[in-house]
Design a protein around this motif. Structure first.
Motif, PDB file in Angstrom:
ATOM      1  N   ALA A 250       8.115 100.677 -39.782  1.00 14.82           N
ATOM      2  CA  ALA A 250       6.896  99.930 -39.493  1.00 14.82           C
ATOM      3  C   ALA A 250       7.248  98.695 -38.674  1.00 14.82           C
ATOM      4  O   ALA A 250       6.604  98.368 -37.674  1.00 14.82           O
ATOM      5  CB  ALA A 250       6.217  99.529 -40.795  1.00 14.82           C
ATOM      6  N   ASP A 251       8.329  98.048 -39.139  1.00 15.51           N
ATOM      7  CA  ASP A 251       8.837  96.862 -38.477  1.00 15.51           C
ATOM      8  C   ASP A 251       9.136  97.087 -37.022  1.00 15.51           C
ATOM      9  O   ASP A 251       8.617  96.406 -36.132  1.00 15.51           O
ATOM     10  CB  ASP A 251      10.171  96.537 -39.160  1.00 15.51           C
ATOM     11  CG  ASP A 251      10.190  95.140 -39.678  1.00 15.51           C
ATOM     12  OD1 ASP A 251       9.176  94.752 -40.257  1.00 15.51           O
ATOM     13  OD2 ASP A 251      11.208  94.470 -39.477  1.00 15.51           O
ATOM     14  N   SER A 252      10.009  98.082 -36.764  1.00 11.02           N
ATOM     15  CA  SER A 252      10.466  98.274 -35.390  1.00 11.02           C
ATOM     16  C   SER A 252       9.320  98.792 -34.548  1.00 11.02           C
ATOM     17  O   SER A 252       9.258  98.539 -33.345  1.00 11.02           O
ATOM     18  CB  SER A 252      11.658  99.227 -35.351  1.00 11.02           C
ATOM     19  OG  SER A 252      11.284 100.453 -35.908  1.00 11.02           O
ATOM     20  N   ALA A 253       8.367  99.500 -35.172  1.00 11.95           N
ATOM     21  CA  ALA A 253       7.225  99.964 -34.391  1.00 11.95           C
ATOM     22  C   ALA A 253       6.427  98.777 -33.887  1.00 11.95           C
ATOM     23  O   ALA A 253       6.090  98.699 -32.696  1.00 11.95           O
ATOM     24  CB  ALA A 253       6.341 100.873 -35.251  1.00 11.95           C
ATOM     25  N   ILE A 254       6.163  97.821 -34.773  1.00 15.50           N
ATOM     26  CA  ILE A 254       5.353  96.664 -34.363  1.00 15.50           C
ATOM     27  C   ILE A 254       6.115  95.808 -33.368  1.00 15.50           C
ATOM     28  O   ILE A 254       5.615  95.486 -32.283  1.00 15.50           O
ATOM     29  CB  ILE A 254       4.971  95.821 -35.602  1.00 15.50           C
ATOM     30  CG1 ILE A 254       4.001  96.629 -36.476  1.00 15.50           C
ATOM     31  CG2 ILE A 254       4.353  94.502 -35.181  1.00 15.50           C
ATOM     32  CD1 ILE A 254       3.748  96.011 -37.818  1.00 15.50           C
ATOM     33  N   VAL A 255       7.376  95.471 -33.747  1.00 16.05           N
ATOM     34  CA  VAL A 255       8.173  94.620 -32.864  1.00 16.05           C
ATOM     35  C   VAL A 255       8.336  95.291 -31.504  1.00 16.05           C
ATOM     36  O   VAL A 255       8.159  94.668 -30.454  1.00 16.05           O
ATOM     37  CB  VAL A 255       9.557  94.329 -33.496  1.00 16.05           C
ATOM     38  CG1 VAL A 255      10.491  93.725 -32.480  1.00 16.05           C
ATOM     39  CG2 VAL A 255       9.396  93.408 -34.688  1.00 16.05           C
ATOM     40  N   GLY A 256       8.627  96.590 -31.528  1.00 14.68           N
ATOM     41  CA  GLY A 256       8.834  97.317 -30.282  1.00 14.68           C
ATOM     42  C   GLY A 256       7.584  97.313 -29.415  1.00 14.68           C
ATOM     43  O   GLY A 256       7.653  97.084 -28.205  1.00 14.68           O
ATOM     44  N   LEU A 257       6.450  97.538 -30.047  1.00 13.08           N
ATOM     45  CA  LEU A 257       5.198  97.622 -29.300  1.00 13.08           C
ATOM     46  C   LEU A 257       4.843  96.282 -28.670  1.00 13.08           C
ATOM     47  O   LEU A 257       4.544  96.192 -27.479  1.00 13.08           O
ATOM     48  CB  LEU A 257       4.079  98.060 -30.253  1.00 13.08           C
ATOM     49  CG  LEU A 257       3.014  98.932 -29.632  1.00 13.08           C
ATOM     50  CD1 LEU A 257       3.618 100.265 -29.215  1.00 13.08           C
ATOM     51  CD2 LEU A 257       1.863  99.147 -30.609  1.00 13.08           C
ATOM     52  N   VAL A 258       4.906  95.233 -29.491  1.00 11.32           N
ATOM     53  CA  VAL A 258       4.566  93.902 -28.992  1.00 11.32           C
ATOM     54  C   VAL A 258       5.517  93.524 -27.866  1.00 11.32           C
ATOM     55  O   VAL A 258       5.095  93.004 -26.814  1.00 11.32           O
ATOM     56  CB  VAL A 258       4.645  92.855 -30.126  1.00 11.32           C
ATOM     57  CG1 VAL A 258       4.514  91.453 -29.574  1.00 11.32           C
ATOM     58  CG2 VAL A 258       3.558  93.134 -31.148  1.00 11.32           C
ATOM     59  N   SER A 259       6.808  93.807 -28.058  1.00 11.43           N
ATOM     60  CA  SER A 259       7.787  93.389 -27.065  1.00 11.43           C
ATOM     61  C   SER A 259       7.603  94.184 -25.778  1.00 11.43           C
ATOM     62  O   SER A 259       7.663  93.638 -24.674  1.00 11.43           O
ATOM     63  CB  SER A 259       9.184  93.539 -27.659  1.00 11.43           C
ATOM     64  OG  SER A 259       9.965  94.407 -26.906  1.00 11.43           O
ATOM     65  N   LEU A 260       7.307  95.483 -25.899  1.00 10.91           N
ATOM     66  CA  LEU A 260       7.109  96.313 -24.713  1.00 10.91           C
ATOM     67  C   LEU A 260       5.873  95.836 -23.952  1.00 10.91           C
ATOM     68  O   LEU A 260       5.922  95.582 -22.733  1.00 10.91           O
ATOM     69  CB  LEU A 260       6.942  97.773 -25.126  1.00 10.91           C
ATOM     70  CG  LEU A 260       6.839  98.752 -23.970  1.00 10.91           C
ATOM     71  CD1 LEU A 260       8.169  98.842 -23.246  1.00 10.91           C
ATOM     72  CD2 LEU A 260       6.417 100.132 -24.460  1.00 10.91           C
ATOM     73  N   ALA A 261       4.777  95.672 -24.693  1.00 12.75           N
ATOM     74  CA  ALA A 261       3.533  95.252 -24.048  1.00 12.75           C
ATOM     75  C   ALA A 261       3.723  93.890 -23.387  1.00 12.75           C
ATOM     76  O   ALA A 261       3.322  93.671 -22.229  1.00 12.75           O
ATOM     77  CB  ALA A 261       2.415  95.191 -25.083  1.00 12.75           C
ATOM     78  N   GLY A 262       4.382  92.971 -24.117  1.00  9.37           N
ATOM     79  CA  GLY A 262       4.603  91.628 -23.586  1.00  9.37           C
ATOM     80  C   GLY A 262       5.419  91.667 -22.305  1.00  9.37           C
ATOM     81  O   GLY A 262       5.094  90.985 -21.311  1.00  9.37           O
ATOM     82  N   THR A 263       6.477  92.483 -22.297  1.00 13.48           N
ATOM     83  CA  THR A 263       7.344  92.555 -21.124  1.00 13.48           C
ATOM     84  C   THR A 263       6.575  93.108 -19.920  1.00 13.48           C
ATOM     85  O   THR A 263       6.661  92.565 -18.806  1.00 13.48           O
ATOM     86  CB  THR A 263       8.561  93.456 -21.429  1.00 13.48           C
ATOM     87  OG1 THR A 263       9.160  93.002 -22.643  1.00 13.48           O
ATOM     88  CG2 THR A 263       9.568  93.399 -20.307  1.00 13.48           C
ATOM     89  N   VAL A 264       5.815  94.184 -20.143  1.00 16.68           N
ATOM     90  CA  VAL A 264       5.055  94.790 -19.048  1.00 16.68           C
ATOM     91  C   VAL A 264       4.062  93.783 -18.463  1.00 16.68           C
ATOM     92  O   VAL A 264       3.990  93.583 -17.242  1.00 16.68           O
ATOM     93  CB  VAL A 264       4.321  96.061 -19.545  1.00 16.68           C
ATOM     94  CG1 VAL A 264       3.295  96.519 -18.526  1.00 16.68           C
ATOM     95  CG2 VAL A 264       5.328  97.157 -19.836  1.00 16.68           C
ATOM     96  N   VAL A 265       3.329  93.119 -19.359  1.00 16.11           N
ATOM     97  CA  VAL A 265       2.335  92.143 -18.897  1.00 16.11           C
ATOM     98  C   VAL A 265       3.026  91.027 -18.114  1.00 16.11           C
ATOM     99  O   VAL A 265       2.575  90.619 -17.025  1.00 16.11           O
ATOM    100  CB  VAL A 265       1.564  91.563 -20.107  1.00 16.11           C
ATOM    101  CG1 VAL A 265       0.746  90.343 -19.694  1.00 16.11           C
ATOM    102  CG2 VAL A 265       0.656  92.629 -20.707  1.00 16.11           C
ATOM    103  N   LEU A 266       4.162  90.566 -18.640  1.00 12.53           N
ATOM    104  CA  LEU A 266       4.887  89.472 -17.983  1.00 12.53           C
ATOM    105  C   LEU A 266       5.312  89.876 -16.572  1.00 12.53           C
ATOM    106  O   LEU A 266       5.127  89.121 -15.597  1.00 12.53           O
ATOM    107  CB  LEU A 266       6.107  89.107 -18.823  1.00 12.53           C
ATOM    108  CG  LEU A 266       6.886  87.877 -18.373  1.00 12.53           C
ATOM    109  CD1 LEU A 266       6.036  86.624 -18.540  1.00 12.53           C
ATOM    110  CD2 LEU A 266       8.174  87.737 -19.179  1.00 12.53           C
TER     111      LEU A 266
END
Lengths: 776, 202
Positions: A250-266
């Motif tokens: 659950a952890d890595s899913a959330i962290v991974g998703l937020v980090s991926l989305a954040g990186t793409v947006v950035l």
């Protein structure tokens, strides 16, 4: 020429893809056992086998306690839960609590040898010359209320020593007793019934964990519907592992998703174009595929942790792509010119980082070898992709640098280089020294492996309640007893027992289970027989018989039966515990290996010292060993960190001269030193995982400083803006781990979240180093 | 086994609704009396005879003091059973280890209020009026329970109080208990009695 090289690289990448594809189609040989990352203690195979046996015995058990105010309801629920698990084939048949028949067989095995079997307390009394107290006990049992005296037993065992021996057998779950076939205990009006058993498959297998908990949850839910007040407590390695895996996912899913989305947006916001994003992902993807292929060729398999960690290291490669695409904001529109401008920086950055990672291969830990190869190969792969492919694929036009980024970059350059900021610089440096000093004064290390795992708090609470209710207090620590044969091992356990008994009285532990307490050594049996004959029978039997009014001849005292053996008692099948305590009995190489388990351990150091000077007796603390190992890992990581910093100097010196190299190293080294101090100020301890993050901070920091040095005094805001973006993506992908619930991951993330921005803020200092002419 | 004996005794002493003039024991009362116990054991030509006195405090427990031929005090409370000789504890059995005992404690509450149905679950209860005396026979209902299986039958004669009890074991051993001088008083147990119960209830 460069087109030809790009084509060659394409062929290599395709070959790697095919290789990985073929291997994957057969099932990727991923290793998931965490223990495989640790160096095996192959120096001591005996200890290892004993440890494995003990660990297995503990890990493969589940304990479920079902409680209700209605005894019948608790029993019915326990029965339905047990049946559900058994019918689904999840538990081994037979269970691990002996039934009434097995207990009868046990009594029958013991009884003929009773002359040599007395309880530890009775033995102590005889040794202390208190034979009368045993006479008083026998009389009080005969004449007291609700006495258990049985005519036939009294005739054969007038001092009632045998019932005392049976009552003293060190069975775990000491508070439970058999109630119509179910081990039960009643407390505060609630009847608790025990369901227990051994797992049919490995408790570490994810699929089995899922199946088991699904069936159990279903059975518990059904039982709770039938009886709303029902309470069900669980204890077992399986439950912890399952909860841990669930949380980690659950952890890595959330962290991974937020980090991926954040990186793409950035990236999209920064470049307002898709090409940099797509090519950046391509660079990392190529790195990962080539790395995987290389590892499979080299090791034949890959540890999942090495893969995850290695993949994050390759993530640094995105910085090269970012530095390249940062050139979009320069006047250079021609891809070759863009590459030429950053080539020296990214080449040097790649070289220093690969050197940094290569030191990981110098450690004795098999896991780190894989990480070193995986990340080293991957980094080179990503680098080659940037250098060989980007100029051919890049079609982006030049664009103006955003005003905000320009101001930030110019401001940071100015802060480190302009005269008007001299005082501010001095203050900043003093501040850094102050923070460093204050932080280091409170830096604490934490290697405790239990802190690094996220143990589910409800499970911990249930474990405590089960241990209290049932008297299960088994701890992870144990003694391993080695002997030239079973008899020697048993005698050694008795010597150990003589030292443990006073520790129980002192409260250092609640109790212990050793094979010798179920079957004393022949020497001890002979001694017991003699003690009873000399100190009880001879002085007191006639008197006792007179007081009981027993007439007729006294039965022959000792029934000179042959001494009881381990095999006779194990053979009854009534004591699964005893079998677990004897992983290797005599026939194995003429040597015996026994285990002594401990209950309610309070003072591990004191109990450990009980083995001092006893031959063949060793205290084993698997959790403590792991903790010590993590400590060793941490030391190793810090040493490697220092070593890789040293190894980077010659590379940098070749380009910048020795003084320049030291200047370029200053920002990353300062970041690496300051980060743990800052973390300490926030009360975060220094762990192995934080040390590993610092290895990454060093590599990233050197990259940043090198990029600034390659700016060659122009103080180009485009350079620093690209580094700013690189820092942003790194913090998004690693720093977010600081939010993880798994302490080890959190520690890693926090060190990154602090270290990388520090490296960025200090990076312009690297600009004081200048490339020497004639190199490139 | 001890639990069976204990609880049966206590509940029988408590009340018998069918008796002519049964004493009903309630909280706040204390029953005192004397006993003679004859233990008939296989292989012993003479029964083992002991005598002494007892104190029953409803809700608190039972103090059973044998004086002759061997002074031993047994105190039974909801927490378990404790035996001591000359102030020295020789045996302690916590009730948590004997679910059967604790279960019978729960049933005792019912029996005291004249409700024998709770006992019905564990025993077959047969009652027979014999002049002024009520004879109650209890046989364990289940064969599976090792505790209950340790007894074959319990026979009691109940007048105003329980007068005699026979405890028969499967092997042929049996205990014969005769009670005398029973007196029911209202009020708290003496300090010494309360202290003994408290020490055993720890």
């Amino acid at each position: 020429m460069s087109r030809a090289l790009a084509l060659v690289w394409l062929l290599v990448v395709l070959a790697a893809c095919v290789h990985v594809g073929v291997v994957t189609s057969r099932g990727l040989p991923l290793q998931t056992d965490l223990m495989a990352l640790l160096p095996r203690e192959d120096r001591d195979p005996v200890l290892q086998r004993a440890k494995d046996a003990a660990a297995e015995a503990i890990a493969q058990r589940v304990v479920i306690l079902v409680g209700d105010e209605q005894r019948e309801a608790a029993r019915a629920a326990a029965s339905s839960i047990r049946d559900a698990l058994a019918n689904a084939g999840l538990l081994l048949p037979g269970g691990d609590v002996p039934g009434a028949d097995a207990v009868k067989r046990l009594g029958a095995a013991y009884f003929p040898h009773r002359a040599g079997l007395i309880s530890e307390a009775d033995r102590r009394r005889l040794l202390d010359g208190q034979g009368e107290s045993l006479v008083a006990r026998a009389l009080s049992q005969v004449f007291g209320f609700a006495g258990m005296a049985d005519g036939r037993l009294l005739a054969r065992d007038p001092f009632l020593l045998f019932p005392a021996f049976l009552a003293d057998l060190p069975v775990p779950a000491s508070r439970l007793s058999l109630d119509e076939g179910w081990p039960s205990v009643t407390e505060d009006g609630r009847t608790w019934v025990l369901v227990t058993g051994r797992l049919a498959e490995k408790s570490t297998a994810l699929a089995f964990q899922k199946r088991f908990t699904a069936v159990l949850d279903g059975a518990v839910a059904a039982a709770e519907r039938a009886e709303p007040g029902l309470r069900v407590l669980r204890l077992g390695a399986l439950f912890y592992a399952q909860a841990g895996a669930e949380q980690a996912m659950a952890d890595s899913a959330i962290v991974g998703l937020v980090s991926l989305a954040g990186t793409v947006v950035l990236l999209i916001l920064a470049f307002r174009a898709l090409t940099p994003l797509v090519l950046g992902v391509a660079a990392i993807g190529v790195g990962a595929v080539t790395a995987l292929s290389a590892c499979l060729l080299l090791f034949g398999e890959l540890h999942v942790a090495a893969q995850l960690f290695g993949a994050s290291l390759i993530g640094i490669a995105v910085d090269y792509a970012l530095l390249y695409f940062g050139q979009m904001f320069s006047p250079r529109a021609e891809p070759r010119a863009r590459l030429r401008h950053v080539l020296a920086g990214i080449t040097l950055g790649m070289a220093t980082t690969v050197v940094g990672y290569a030191t990981l291969a110098l450690s004795p830990f098999p896991g780190l070898h894989q990480v070193a190869v995986f990340s080293g190969v991957g980094l080179v792969g990503s680098f080659l992709t940037v250098v060989l492919w980007f100029p051919l694929l890049d079609r982006t036009p030049s664009a103006p640098l955003g005003a905000l980024r320009r101001r930030l970059a110019e401001g940071l350059w100015a802060f480190w280089f302009e005269r008007r900021f001299r005082r501010a610089r001095a203050v900043a440096l003093l501040l850094a020294v102050g923070i460093g000093a204050a932080g280091f004064a409170r830096v604490g290390v934490d290697d405790d492996v239990r802190h690094q795992q996220a143990l589910s708090p409800p499970l911990v609470a249930q474990q405590a309640e089960i241990q209290r209710l049932a008297g299960f207090g088994q701890t992870g620590q144990f003694f391993v007893i080695e002997g030239a044969g079973d008899q020697q091992a048993l005698r050694r356990e008795e010597a150990l027992g003589d030292r443990l008994a006073p520790l129980v009285a002192k409260g250092a532990l609640a109790g212990w289970q050793s094979p010798a307490r179920f079957v004393p050594s022949q020497a001890r049996q002979d001694e017991n027989r003699r003690l009873v004959a000399e100190r009880l029978t001879a002085p007191h039997l006639a008197e006792l018989r007179a007081r009981l009014g027993m007439d007729g001849p006294a039965p022959e005292a000792g029934a000179q039966a042959a001494p009881l053996t381990l095999a006779e008692v194990s053979g009854t099948g009534a004591l699964p515990l005893l079998s677990a305590l004897v992983p290797e009995t005599e026939p194995a190489n003429g040597r015996a290996l026994h285990i002594v388990t401990l209950d309610g351990l309070k003072d591990a150091a004191l109990v450990r010292s009980a083995a001092d000077g006893l031959e063949g007796v060793r205290f084993v603390d698997p959790t403590g060993d792991l903790t010590r190992l993590l400590g060793a890992y941490r030391h190793r990581a810090v040493t490697l960190l220092a070593l890789s910093a040293l190894l980077m100097v010659p590379l940098l010196a070749w380009r910048y001269g020795l003084a320049g190299a030291l200047v370029a190293m200053a920002p990353p080294v300062a970041a690496v030193v300051l980060a743990p101090a800052v973390l300490a100020l926030f009360g975060l301890p220094f762990t192995f995982f934080a040390a590993m993050a610092l290895v990454l901070v060093l590599s990233i920091g050197v990259d940043y400083a090198v990029f600034c040095a390659e700016d060659d005094g122009r103080r180009d805001p485009v350079t620093l803006a690209a580094v700013l973006l690189a820092m942003g993506t790194t913090v998004l992908s690693f720093g977010l781990m600081a939010a993880s619930g798994v302490a080890g991951v959190r520690s890693f993330g926090a060190a990154m979240a602090v270290g990388v921005p520090l490296a960025f803020l200090l990076a312009p200092l690297g600009g004081y180093a200048r490339p020497r002419k004639g190199r490139w | 086994m001890r639990g069976v004996v204990l609880a049966t005794l206590l509940s029988l002493m408590a009340a018998s609704p069918a008796a002519a003039d049964p004493a009903t024991l309630t909280e706040g009362q204390v029953l005192r009396g004397r006993f003679v116990q004859e233990r008939h054991l296989q292989g012993f030509s003479q029964p083992l005879r002991s005598e002494g006195d007892f104190v029953l405090v409803p809700g608190k427990g039972l103090i059973w003091r044998a004086e002759i031929p061997f002074p031993v005090t047994t105190v039974v409370t909801p927490a378990g059973l404790v035996q001591s000789v000359a102030g020295q504890e020789t045996t302690r059995l916590p009730a948590a280890r004997l679910p059967f005992l604790s279960r019978l404690y729960a049933m005792m509450g019912g029996a005291m209020a004249g409700d024998w149905s709770a006992l019905d679950g564990e025993f077959t209860v047969a009652r027979r009026q014999d002049g002024k005396t009520l004879r109650v026979t209890l046989s364990p209902r289940r064969n599976g329970d090792p505790a209950a299986a340790a007894l074959k039958e319990i026979d009691a004669q109940v007048g105003r109080f329980v007068e005699a009890v026979d405890l028969v074991k499967p092997g042929g051993d049996f205990d014969h208990l005769v009670f005398s001088g029973q007196a029911l008083t209202t009020g708290a147990p003496t300090d010494a009695e309360a202290a003994a119960l408290a020490a055993a209830g720890k």
